[in-house]
Each structure stands twice: as C-alpha cells, then as structure tokens.
Design a protein around this motif. Structure first.
Motif, PDB file in Angstrom:
ATOM      1  N   ASP A 100       0.844  -1.191   0.000  1.00  0.00           N
ATOM      2  CA  ASP A 100       0.000   0.000   0.000  1.00  0.00           C
ATOM      3  C   ASP A 100       0.887   1.251   0.000  1.00  0.00           C
ATOM      4  O   ASP A 100       1.735   1.424   0.873  1.00  0.00           O
ATOM      5  N   PRO A 101       0.707   2.161  -0.974  1.00  0.00           N
ATOM      6  CA  PRO A 101       1.551   3.360  -1.044  1.00  0.00           C
ATOM      7  C   PRO A 101       1.482   4.234   0.202  1.00  0.00           C
ATOM      8  O   PRO A 101       2.419   4.976   0.503  1.00  0.00           O
ATOM      9  N   ALA A 102       0.378   4.150   0.952  1.00  0.00           N
ATOM     10  CA  ALA A 102       0.251   4.959   2.164  1.00  0.00           C
ATOM     11  C   ALA A 102       0.923   4.306   3.370  1.00  0.00           C
ATOM     12  O   ALA A 102       1.027   4.929   4.429  1.00  0.00           O
ATOM     13  N   LEU A 103       1.386   3.058   3.204  1.00  0.00           N
ATOM     14  CA  LEU A 103       1.999   2.329   4.317  1.00  0.00           C
ATOM     15  C   LEU A 103       3.477   2.047   4.054  1.00  0.00           C
ATOM     16  O   LEU A 103       4.338   2.464   4.795  1.00  0.00           O
ATOM     17  N   ARG A 104       3.747   1.256   3.021  1.00  0.00           N
ATOM     18  CA  ARG A 104       5.108   0.963   2.575  1.00  0.00           C
ATOM     19  C   ARG A 104       6.030   0.463   3.700  1.00  0.00           C
ATOM     20  O   ARG A 104       7.086   1.042   3.970  1.00  0.00           O
ATOM     21  N   PHE A 105       5.640  -0.625   4.327  1.00  0.00           N
ATOM     22  CA  PHE A 105       6.543  -1.277   5.276  1.00  0.00           C
ATOM     23  C   PHE A 105       7.430  -2.231   4.485  1.00  0.00           C
ATOM     24  O   PHE A 105       7.176  -3.424   4.368  1.00  0.00           O
ATOM     25  N   GLU A 106       8.505  -1.646   3.931  1.00  0.00           N
ATOM     26  CA  GLU A 106       9.340  -2.373   2.976  1.00  0.00           C
ATOM     27  C   GLU A 106      10.282  -3.370   3.634  1.00  0.00           C
ATOM     28  O   GLU A 106      10.732  -4.321   3.003  1.00  0.00           O
ATOM     29  N   PHE A 107      10.581  -3.146   4.906  1.00  0.00           N
ATOM     30  CA  PHE A 107      11.638  -3.924   5.558  1.00  0.00           C
ATOM     31  C   PHE A 107      11.075  -4.728   6.726  1.00  0.00           C
ATOM     32  O   PHE A 107      10.330  -4.210   7.560  1.00  0.00           O
ATOM     33  N   SER A 108      11.438  -6.004   6.784  1.00  0.00           N
ATOM     34  CA  SER A 108      11.084  -6.849   7.918  1.00  0.00           C
ATOM     35  C   SER A 108      12.355  -7.222   8.663  1.00  0.00           C
ATOM     36  O   SER A 108      13.322  -7.709   8.067  1.00  0.00           O
ATOM     37  N   ALA A 109      12.344  -7.001   9.982  1.00  0.00           N
ATOM     38  CA  ALA A 109      13.506  -7.329  10.806  1.00  0.00           C
ATOM     39  C   ALA A 109      13.502  -8.779  11.248  1.00  0.00           C
ATOM     40  O   ALA A 109      14.440  -9.223  11.908  1.00  0.00           O
ATOM     41  N   GLY A 110      12.451  -9.528  10.896  1.00  0.00           N
ATOM     42  CA  GLY A 110      12.486 -10.944  11.214  1.00  0.00           C
ATOM     43  C   GLY A 110      11.179 -11.489  11.739  1.00  0.00           C
ATOM     44  O   GLY A 110      10.211 -10.768  11.958  1.00  0.00           O
ATOM     45  N   VAL A 111      11.181 -12.799  11.936  1.00  0.00           N
ATOM     46  CA  VAL A 111      10.043 -13.533  12.485  1.00  0.00           C
ATOM     47  C   VAL A 111      10.481 -14.130  13.819  1.00  0.00           C
ATOM     48  O   VAL A 111      11.448 -14.896  13.868  1.00  0.00           O
ATOM     49  N   SER A 112       9.794 -13.773  14.888  1.00  0.00           N
ATOM     50  CA  SER A 112      10.143 -14.281  16.218  1.00  0.00           C
ATOM     51  C   SER A 112       9.064 -15.238  16.702  1.00  0.00           C
ATOM     52  O   SER A 112       7.878 -14.896  16.687  1.00  0.00           O
ATOM     53  N   GLY A 113       9.460 -16.431  17.106  1.00  0.00           N
ATOM     54  CA  GLY A 113       8.532 -17.362  17.711  1.00  0.00           C
ATOM     55  C   GLY A 113       8.449 -17.126  19.212  1.00  0.00           C
ATOM     56  O   GLY A 113       9.433 -16.719  19.842  1.00  0.00           O
ATOM     57  N   VAL A 114       7.276 -17.352  19.784  1.00  0.00           N
ATOM     58  CA  VAL A 114       7.074 -17.251  21.234  1.00  0.00           C
ATOM     59  C   VAL A 114       6.169 -18.403  21.649  1.00  0.00           C
ATOM     60  O   VAL A 114       5.238 -18.762  20.928  1.00  0.00           O
ATOM     61  N   HIS A 115       6.451 -18.976  22.817  1.00  0.00           N
ATOM     62  CA  HIS A 115       5.648 -20.093  23.303  1.00  0.00           C
ATOM     63  C   HIS A 115       5.047 -19.735  24.651  1.00  0.00           C
ATOM     64  O   HIS A 115       5.756 -19.431  25.605  1.00  0.00           O
ATOM     65  N   TYR A 116       3.704 -19.751  24.711  1.00  0.00           N
ATOM     66  CA  TYR A 116       2.977 -19.528  25.955  1.00  0.00           C
ATOM     67  C   TYR A 116       2.151 -20.788  26.237  1.00  0.00           C
ATOM     68  O   TYR A 116       1.020 -20.904  25.765  1.00  0.00           O
ATOM     69  N   PRO A 117       2.690 -21.737  26.992  1.00  0.00           N
ATOM     70  CA  PRO A 117       1.965 -22.995  27.221  1.00  0.00           C
ATOM     71  C   PRO A 117       0.602 -22.801  27.878  1.00  0.00           C
ATOM     72  O   PRO A 117      -0.300 -23.634  27.687  1.00  0.00           O
ATOM     73  N   ASP A 118       0.423 -21.715  28.644  1.00  0.00           N
ATOM     74  CA  ASP A 118      -0.838 -21.495  29.358  1.00  0.00           C
ATOM     75  C   ASP A 118      -1.865 -20.730  28.527  1.00  0.00           C
ATOM     76  O   ASP A 118      -2.997 -20.533  28.979  1.00  0.00           O
ATOM     77  N   ASP A 119      -1.494 -20.294  27.341  1.00  0.00           N
ATOM     78  CA  ASP A 119      -2.409 -19.527  26.498  1.00  0.00           C
ATOM     79  C   ASP A 119      -3.216 -20.514  25.649  1.00  0.00           C
ATOM     80  O   ASP A 119      -2.916 -20.749  24.477  1.00  0.00           O
ATOM     81  N   ALA A 120      -4.234 -21.091  26.253  1.00  0.00           N
ATOM     82  CA  ALA A 120      -4.959 -22.218  25.662  1.00  0.00           C
ATOM     83  C   ALA A 120      -5.526 -21.884  24.282  1.00  0.00           C
ATOM     84  O   ALA A 120      -6.196 -20.873  24.096  1.00  0.00           O
ATOM     85  N   GLY A 121      -5.221 -22.737  23.307  1.00  0.00           N
ATOM     86  CA  GLY A 121      -5.724 -22.570  21.958  1.00  0.00           C
ATOM     87  C   GLY A 121      -4.890 -21.665  21.077  1.00  0.00           C
ATOM     88  O   GLY A 121      -5.106 -21.592  19.869  1.00  0.00           O
ATOM     89  N   ARG A 122      -3.936 -20.977  21.673  1.00  0.00           N
ATOM     90  CA  ARG A 122      -3.046 -20.093  20.908  1.00  0.00           C
ATOM     91  C   ARG A 122      -1.659 -20.110  21.561  1.00  0.00           C
ATOM     92  O   ARG A 122      -1.053 -19.069  21.799  1.00  0.00           O
TER      93      ARG A 122
END
Length: 225
Positions: A100-122
């Motif tokens: 989107d020309p009004a946004l242009r988030f051209e750069f991604s610094a990465g994908v981070s995984g997180v684990h929350y065992p108590d967050d049921a269903g997610r």
C-alpha cells in the motif's frame, strides 16, 4: 518479586484491560530440571497488555484503517503498536502493509517465535517486526496458532529474508510455515528431537569441556530450589 507484589501487578494490569494467562516461577519459567539460576523463589504473573481503543493517535489510525477487518485487535504498550491478526489473514495483512503506497513497510527485521503454554488454543505466537523506511514508522504484527495445529502461511514471497527467519522459528519453536520453499532446521542438527526454545522443553544439554574442565548439562548441576 513476592506473591503479593505479583498480585498487585495483575490487578493493575486488569484495570487497564490486561489479560493474565498464567504465572511464571523462577528466572526463566522452566520446568522439570531444577532451577540452577539461584532465582527459584521469584514469582511473576504472565499478563498480556489489553487492547487499545480508538482513536489510537497519529499514524497508528492510518495503518489500522488500511488493514480494516484483517485486524483482530490493536495493542499499544509503552508507545509501541502491535496489530494482532488471525493466521488466516496474515498473508493478506502483510501484503497490504508492504504494497500500500500509504503504508510501505518495505523492511522486515524478522520472524520471532514465542511459546505460551498457558495460552490455551493459541500457545504458539509469531511476531513480525516491520519498518517503513519511506515514512520512518515501526510496527509489530502478531498472530497465533495452537500447539495441536502449528501451521501458519509462509511470507517468504513478500519478504525473502523470511526464508531464514521462518526456518529458525520452525527449528526452535516448531512453527510450520506452509508454502515455505525449503523448511528445515537451520541451527540444530537435522535429527535433533523437539524444539529447544519451547517452554516445555526439558532443560538438559551436553557436557562442555573448557581448558581441561568439564561443565555438566544444566539438569545435572546443583539445584538451588
């Protein structure tokens, strides 16, 4: 932190719309191997910041308006904004943010995984840190999936460096990125069992030899509990 102090934090965050998903004990919250950090008596609540309400302020609203129904909720915490999207809308949201020309988030610094065992269903979260160099704006995009179905759409076609970041998230957390060109381990040996940065992973290891001395694996060291 004492138990009463932890309760005060939970009550304060609840007043702001926060969500408690559990309680962490010790320095790292590990289970099953004894605490060797010396901080086994620490008790802290696991609290997610609550959703923000409009108006969010400034360009935060611009991004939210552009994403529309792709967003489940918007969280603003410590001056930073996170857009939570369902995994089924992740690819469309990331494509919109990049193109989107009004946004242009051209750069991604990465994908981070997180684990929350108590967050049921997610239990598994993936967090994407994006930068618009055109407008000097930074945001996070976060999505979730359950332990029993750890699938997310790959975004390598949008951000090619995610080729490596998604492989690392798979290696350490077990997130499966559907459509990835070659999803395989990137740090651990190919035959390594499990995903070692998950909170339910046993805190074991291998002996380390250094200048004639041997350091035993964490689960064989002295416990301070």
């Amino acid at each position: 932190m004492t138990e009463s102090q932890g309760k005060e934090i939970v009550e304060a965050d609840a007043a702001l719309g926060g969500e408690q998903i559990g309680q962490r004990t010790g320095m790292f919250g590990s289970n099953g191997s004894g605490d060797t950090s010396g901080y086994g008596g620490l008790v802290a609540p696991k609290v997610f910041p609550g959703a923000a309400t409009r108006p969010y302020g400034g360009w935060f609203d611009t991004v939210a308006d552009a994403l529309g129904d792709l967003v489940e909720r918007v969280v603003i915490h410590r001056g930073e904004v996170t857009f939570h999207v369902p995994r089924g809308s992740l690819y469309a949201a990331m494509e919109k943010l990049r193109n989107d020309p009004a946004l242009r988030f051209e750069f991604s610094a990465g994908v981070s995984g997180v684990h929350y065992p108590d967050d049921a269903g997610r239990e598994l979260h993936a967090v994407y840190s994006l930068l618009s160099m055109s407008y000097n704006r930074r945001i996070r995009v976060e999505t979730t999936c359950p332990d029993g179905d750890p699938h997310l759409p790959s975004t390598v076609a949008l951000y090619p460096t995610h080729d490596w970041h998604e492989r690392e998230a798979w290696d350490f957390f077990g997130l499966i990125f559907d459509g990835h060109p070659a999803l395989a381990r990137i740090q651990m040996p190919d035959d390594w069992p499990g995903h070692p940065q998950r909170k339910d992973y046993p805190l074991g290891g291998i002996p380390v030899e250094y200048k004639g001395g041997t350091v035993p694996p964490p689960d064989q060291r002295r416990s301070y509990n």
